[in-house]
Structures are given as structure tokens and as C-alpha cells.
Design a protein around this motif. Structure first.
Motif, PDB file in Angstrom:
ATOM      1  N   GLU A 221       4.196  13.434   9.119  1.00 41.41           N
ATOM      2  CA  GLU A 221       3.003  13.089   8.033  1.00 41.41           C
ATOM      3  C   GLU A 221       3.719  13.162   6.483  1.00 41.41           C
ATOM      4  N   LYS A 224       5.543   9.955   5.169  1.00 42.27           N
ATOM      5  CA  LYS A 224       4.614   8.816   5.160  1.00 42.27           C
ATOM      6  C   LYS A 224       4.462   8.280   3.544  1.00 42.27           C
ATOM      7  N   PHE A 226       2.104   5.360   1.754  1.00 41.26           N
ATOM      8  CA  PHE A 226       1.161   4.253   2.011  1.00 41.26           C
ATOM      9  C   PHE A 226       1.327   3.218   1.010  1.00 41.26           C
ATOM     10  N   GLY A 227       1.105   2.047   1.261  1.00 42.21           N
ATOM     11  CA  GLY A 227       1.161   0.938   0.472  1.00 42.21           C
ATOM     12  C   GLY A 227       0.002   0.934  -0.610  1.00 42.21           C
ATOM     13  N   ASN A 228       0.068   0.222  -1.472  1.00 43.16           N
ATOM     14  CA  ASN A 228      -1.015   0.338  -2.694  1.00 43.16           C
ATOM     15  C   ASN A 228      -1.961  -0.668  -2.262  1.00 43.16           C
ATOM     16  N   LYS A 229      -1.488  -1.678  -1.587  1.00 38.51           N
ATOM     17  CA  LYS A 229      -2.589  -2.936  -1.354  1.00 38.51           C
ATOM     18  C   LYS A 229      -2.966  -2.859  -0.075  1.00 38.51           C
ATOM     19  N   ASN A 230      -2.286  -2.145   0.703  1.00 38.84           N
ATOM     20  CA  ASN A 230      -2.951  -1.875   2.243  1.00 38.84           C
ATOM     21  C   ASN A 230      -2.697  -0.600   2.415  1.00 38.84           C
ATOM     22  N   GLU A 231      -3.799   0.155   2.546  1.00 39.69           N
ATOM     23  CA  GLU A 231      -4.046   1.547   2.854  1.00 39.69           C
ATOM     24  C   GLU A 231      -3.681   1.632   4.251  1.00 39.69           C
ATOM     25  N   ASN A 232      -3.810   0.921   4.903  1.00 40.99           N
ATOM     26  CA  ASN A 232      -3.513   1.005   6.630  1.00 40.99           C
ATOM     27  C   ASN A 232      -1.865   0.797   6.796  1.00 40.99           C
ATOM     28  N   TRP A 233      -1.087   0.496   5.772  1.00 42.08           N
ATOM     29  CA  TRP A 233       0.328   0.132   6.073  1.00 42.08           C
ATOM     30  C   TRP A 233       0.949   1.388   5.500  1.00 42.08           C
ATOM     31  N   TYR A 234       2.067   1.786   6.036  1.00 43.33           N
ATOM     32  CA  TYR A 234       3.064   2.671   5.452  1.00 43.33           C
ATOM     33  C   TYR A 234       4.372   2.566   5.772  1.00 43.33           C
TER      34      TYR A 234
END
Length: 275
Positions: A221, A224, A226-234
Motif C-alpha cells: 500500500e 501506491k 494514485f492518478g490525479n485524473k482517475n482516483e481508481n487508477w494507480y
């Protein structure tokens, strides 16, 4: 700097389940086993942390897992149901292809250049790429020993950690058995820096056929980002500096438990040797 990611196309609905904490320990000593790999369907599912702990979803308690760790026998087809502690047996392997010996410090030789890359290499959330590294050829004709390993990387946090693996060269030029029998953890510096790992205490002679140094991503964890534009992507840090190339030069990566040559970039790794 460009970035190489390993994308999974399409979207899968997310289902929320409770998490179960599992600890991996040595059968002989009872000590926790750090940075073990937890496999699911021939793909790394998770890594144990510094306390030997990882988590799985409650809906996966009856799914078979495989667990592997440096210095221990791999355990296959484990069903994590009632047992929340898994014990691995120590694996004593005598290495025949690599000489472990004392050395006398005199001069140092550096192989590989450390520079800012035009590519950043990370491991994307699907965890298909577990290791990335470089082959170092032995062109010296001298008896040399591994001294220091350095690599350039970008990291956004202070707690990112990777594991360094040293591989012997196989008969077809691919990474073969792992030489170091214990973990070589490296805490990656925050920002864009050179990271150094001391290998001198291992007393490993540089083999005539060369050697592989790999950075093993740990799927924790704390690693990880996380992406700025898509919080479900990392993806998993760090972002390792690499230079674009037109064909294969020296870089290999482990993709879904298979070794592959990389013909797009060369990682900015440097190996220091001493006699």
C-alpha cells in the motif's frame, strides 16, 4: 520525461469486500518473512510487508495461492481459510556458479552510467511487471567483487521501498537462479535522486559470464501512487530512470513470471566493482 505503463484496457466493476490479514513466518524460527511474493493464477497478487503481513479479500479465502520468498521453499496451492499464519520452510541451496570469498580493497571499477533518463519505468496496477533490471557483462578479465549498486529514480513519497535481487546468467543468457539468499531492501529517496545499495558485505565475485541486477517492485500500500485524473487508477513506485533505445541493449523485465528483453529502453543502473 515519458513514462512506460502496462495498461489493462476496459473497466471492471469494483466490489467491496472485507480484508483479512495474513502473516508469513519461518517454520524453523517463527520470525516473520518480509517481502515474500503472494501469487494468484501465476501472477503476483501481493507482497508481504516488513512484518511479513499481507491482506486478501474475504471472498478469496478459498482461492489457491502460491507463496515464494528468498531462502525458503515455495508453497503451492494454499487455501487461506481458517489459518491466518502461513509457515515456510527454509531452503538451503549451495550455489555452484558463483564464488563467495573474501576480498582485498584496492581499486574500484564502475560499469554503467547514471544519468537522467527520458523515460520513467513503473509497475502498473495490474502487477504484470514485477521486476526490471540490467545485465552487466564482465569484460575486465580480472577477479572482481560486487561493491555498490546505484540507480536513479523519482519517488513522490518517503516510504517507498523496493527489493534488490542478483541473478546468475542462464545457459541462454536469461536471468537464472537468485544469488542473494536474503532480502536486500532499499528505501527509495523522495524526489529525483540516485539511490545506492551496498553489496560489499555479500562477498560475491563478479562471474565471468556477467550478472543481472534487478529492482523488484513490492506491491505494498505504501508504494501506491494514485492518478490525479482517475482516483481508481494507480501504479507502484518508484519511477526508474531509463534511456530510450532502438533495439535491445541490456535491460530485462519479468512479465507475468516470464523473462523478456526490452527493446524500447535501457535502465540507468550502475554497478561498482572492487578487487
Amino acid at each position: 520525461m515519458k513514462y512506460f505503463f502496462f495498461f489493462c484496457f476496459g473497466f471492471i466493476p469494483l466490489m467491496v469486500h472485507g480484508q483479512v490479514s495474513v502473516t508469513i513466518k519461518s517454520k524453523e524460527t517463527g520470525e516473520p518473512i518480509s517481502y515474500a511474493n503472494v501469487w494468484k493464477s501465476n501472477k503476483i497478487y501481493a507482497s508481504s510487508d516488513s512484518l511479513g503481513t499481507f491482506s486478501i479479500g474475504e471472498n478469496e479465502l478459498n482461492i489457491p495461492f502460491k507463496i515464494s520468498a528468498l531462502g525458503y521453499k515455495t508453497k503451492d496451492s494454499i487455501l487461506i481459510n481458517e489459518a491466518k499464519t502461513i509457515y515456510l520452510e527454509e531452503d538451503f541451496i549451495e550455489l555452484k556458479e558463483v564464488l563467495l570469498s573474501k576480498k582485498v580493497n584496492a581499486k574500484k571499477i564502475k560499469v554503467g552510467k547514471l544519468k537522467n533518463g527520458d523515460v520513467g519505468v513503473v509497475s502498473e496496477m495490474n502487477k504484470e511487471t514485477a521486476q526490471i533490471g540490467r545485465f552487466f557483462s564482465n569484460d575486465s578479465g580480472e577477479t572482481l567483487f560486487l561493491d555498490k549498486f546505484r540507480f536513479k529514480a523519482i519517488c513522490a513519497t518517503r516510504n517507498c521501498i523496493v527489493n534488490i535481487l542478483i541473478y546468475a546468467v542462464g545457459k541462454n543468457g536469461e536471468p537464472a537462479e537468485i544469488i542473494n539468499r536474503n532480502n536486500i531492501p532499499c528505501k527509495v529517496k523522495k524526489g529525483h535522486h540516485i539511490n545506492e545499495v551496498d553489496l560489499s558485505d555479500l562477498n560475491i565475485q563478479f562471474p565471468p559470464e556477467g550478472i543481472f541486477i534487478m529492482v523488484n517492485y513490492l506491491f505494498l500500500e505504501q508504494n501506491k501512487l494514485f492518478g490525479n485524473k482517475n482516483e481508481n487508477w494507480y501504479y507502484y513506485e518508484p519511477s526508474i530512470d531509463a534511456a530510450s533505445v532502438e533495439s535491445y541493449t541490456d535491460t530485462w523485465y519479468n512479465y507475468n513470471n516470464e523473462w523478456k528483453k526490452n527493446d524500447k529502453y535501457s535502465v540507468c543502473f550502475q554497478l561498482s566493482l572492487t578487487n
